[in-house]
Design an enzyme around this catalytic site. Sequence first.
Site, short mmCIF file in Angstrom:
data_model
loop_
_atom_site.label_atom_id
_atom_site.label_comp_id
_atom_site.label_asym_id
_atom_site.label_seq_id
_atom_site.Cartn_x
_atom_site.Cartn_y
_atom_site.Cartn_z
N CYS A 1 9.08 -4.00 -1.32
CA CYS A 1 8.11 -4.47 -0.32
C CYS A 1 6.66 -4.36 -0.77
O CYS A 1 5.75 -4.51 0.02
CB CYS A 1 8.31 -3.71 0.99
SG CYS A 1 7.98 -1.95 0.83
N GLU B 1 7.86 5.09 -3.97
CA GLU B 1 6.50 4.69 -4.33
C GLU B 1 5.76 5.80 -5.06
O GLU B 1 4.59 5.64 -5.43
CB GLU B 1 5.72 4.22 -3.10
CG GLU B 1 5.71 5.19 -1.93
CD GLU B 1 4.99 4.63 -0.71
OE1 GLU B 1 4.30 3.62 -0.82
OE2 GLU B 1 5.12 5.25 0.37
N ASP C 1 1.85 1.47 -4.40
CA ASP C 1 1.56 2.86 -4.72
C ASP C 1 2.24 3.29 -6.01
O ASP C 1 1.70 4.11 -6.75
CB ASP C 1 2.00 3.77 -3.56
CG ASP C 1 0.94 3.81 -2.47
OD1 ASP C 1 -0.25 3.92 -2.82
OD2 ASP C 1 1.29 3.70 -1.28
N HIS D 1 -5.52 -1.71 1.22
CA HIS D 1 -4.94 -2.11 2.50
C HIS D 1 -5.80 -3.15 3.20
O HIS D 1 -5.30 -3.92 4.01
CB HIS D 1 -4.67 -0.89 3.36
CG HIS D 1 -3.49 -0.13 2.85
ND1 HIS D 1 -3.61 0.91 1.98
CD2 HIS D 1 -2.16 -0.35 3.02
CE1 HIS D 1 -2.40 1.33 1.65
NE2 HIS D 1 -1.50 0.59 2.26
C1 PEP Z 1 3.51 0.13 -1.33
O1 PEP Z 1 2.93 1.18 -1.61
O2 PEP Z 1 3.93 -0.67 -2.19
C2 PEP Z 1 3.74 -0.24 0.08
C3 PEP Z 1 4.45 -1.29 0.41
O3 PEP Z 1 3.14 0.52 1.03
P1 PEP Z 1 1.59 0.44 1.40
O4 PEP Z 1 1.02 -0.78 0.70
O5 PEP Z 1 1.49 0.37 2.86
O6 PEP Z 1 1.04 1.72 0.84
MG MG Z 2 2.61 2.67 -0.12
#
Ligand code: PEP
Ligand code: MG
Length: 603
Positions: free
Chosen positions: A527, A456, A480, A213
Amino acid sequence: MKTEVSDDQGSAGSGEPFGETVLDGLGVGPGIAIGTTYLHDAGAVQAPEYRVATANLDAERERFAGAAARASKQVAKLQTKAKTLPGAAGEELGYLLDAYLQMLKGSRLIRGVERRIVEQRINAEAAVQQEIAEIVRGFSSVNDSYLAARIEDIREVGHRLVRNLLGTPYKPFSTVPAGAVILAEELTPADTALLDPKRVGGIATVLGGAESHTAIMARSLGLPAVIGVAGLMRGVEPGCPVVVDGNGGRVVINPTPETLARYRHSRSSFLRGRRALTRLRNVPAVTRDGAQVTLQANIELPSEVDAVIQAGAQGIGLLRSEFLFMNRDDVPGEEEQYQILRDLIERLDGRTVTIRTLDAGGDKLAPALGTGIGNNPALGLRAIRLSLHRPELLDAQLAAILRAGAHGPVRILLPMVSTVEELRQVREVLDRVVRRLKRRGAEFADPLPPLGVMIEVPGAALAADALAWHSDFFSIGTNDLTQYTLAIDRADETVAHLYNPLHPAVLRLIQFATEAALRARIPVSLCGEIAGDPRFTALLLGLGIRDLSMSAGNIPRVKQRIRNLDLVAATRRARVIMDQSDSGRIAQLLDDFNSAEPDSLAG
Ligand code: PEP
Ligand code: MG
């Protein structure tokens, strides 16, 4: 990872002139930063001092033991990293870290702190600081360079303990000189959220994986960033010239004039290319054969809204609501969340905002929530599990979203769902919140916003047909999904080379979930970070996805790729790819397809 020191007179902290040092890492934020180093690490930590009631002394000692255990884990992680350093540097650093580990296990420092907590009835932070001050006083009467170095080590360990106890960023970035490049052992997503992209040139860290992140946050702030750089903090002085090449994954400390000239040149052409792409802002995302694609933005912070609109995003496909909970010790209430969301929705002027409920845990820690504890935080009380475990959190968040939804179109997205039962429980909470808002006479979204789930977790992808019957839309989170399918920690640079969304297992899960959504006639978007990488665009469209959500800065590049693409050809290539079982062959088939396509600016 490679270290080259071209001037071997230069040694850590000697004050001698340094030669150029080239270090390799993972380029996670595109662009090139040229500036001077700002070391985010050292410096005294401001910690509060207070008295602890006798009844709470055991808990205070336990809190200290937890901080010491975390410190040992952090140092052990650095030791693994040190082993990747070449020759003597790695060995020397290894010895130093060994000494830190010893200090964290029952040394005078640890015993002294425990004694002070009990005898003086003070908080652990204050006890650490007092104990260090006393040890340093004892040493300072002896004039010995070996002991002086030990004092520094003790201070370093003490600071680490206090930082862990505070659990919050210990040094704000308000004093960073304009244009500075931040070098750090580690930056948490919360630290990164505090960076002002107008002041900071770029970042480089020792720890962290490309899909962490922190990396995502750096990308969304538009900061050139390189992470997972072994040996970065070794011997580097504050204020020395540095280049962070986020495109090539390289950090150059004390660059020679020739290197500087080369990087200035590549920076100019990078910026020129980026400016050229802004021409695409108002043209539609349509393939050569006429298929429409929706391009939305992921946002981590409200400050990104202007960039989202600038980039021509059609909406926000993923609003990571964690920012509401970052850098604070308490939890925001319904009213505070409502005000912030309402403001954001109004600024989006009719574009849909997909708000994801809190996804704390894993590498996203919110100290006030006490998440991220346990041996496997990514598998623990994270995301929707935490929200259902602490219904007051979900209650306040859903109420805030519903009320903000009266001011513009919203969708509610649930993170890390793995069963239909979780979705059912959320619907119950949602019904309760609606009844409560009605009783209060509050204004809220009518009709109620669509309720969707992130796909995910591999189990959710495999059960996507059942989930599709109960949810209003899917958003596929490949960050994820890749992490959990391949058992690769997305934030760990030591396994970053194994993190591969082109693994056939990941692609099959994406395909299965997409088809389940299409069969159930619910919208599906993607996403994860691959949505923003033009390398993957043909494959994702070929698999049937028509809605991509990404960091705003990536929208023009992906749009350009879409406009050069033939969807029929991409679908055919996706079919061939899905018949493969080897990720190397998959990558080759995809890259060949991409390089065969014209790549000039469309529009
Ligand atoms: C993901 O896991 O792909 C996602 C978009 O959520 P995050 O990156 O916030 O875990
Ligand atoms: Mg995620």
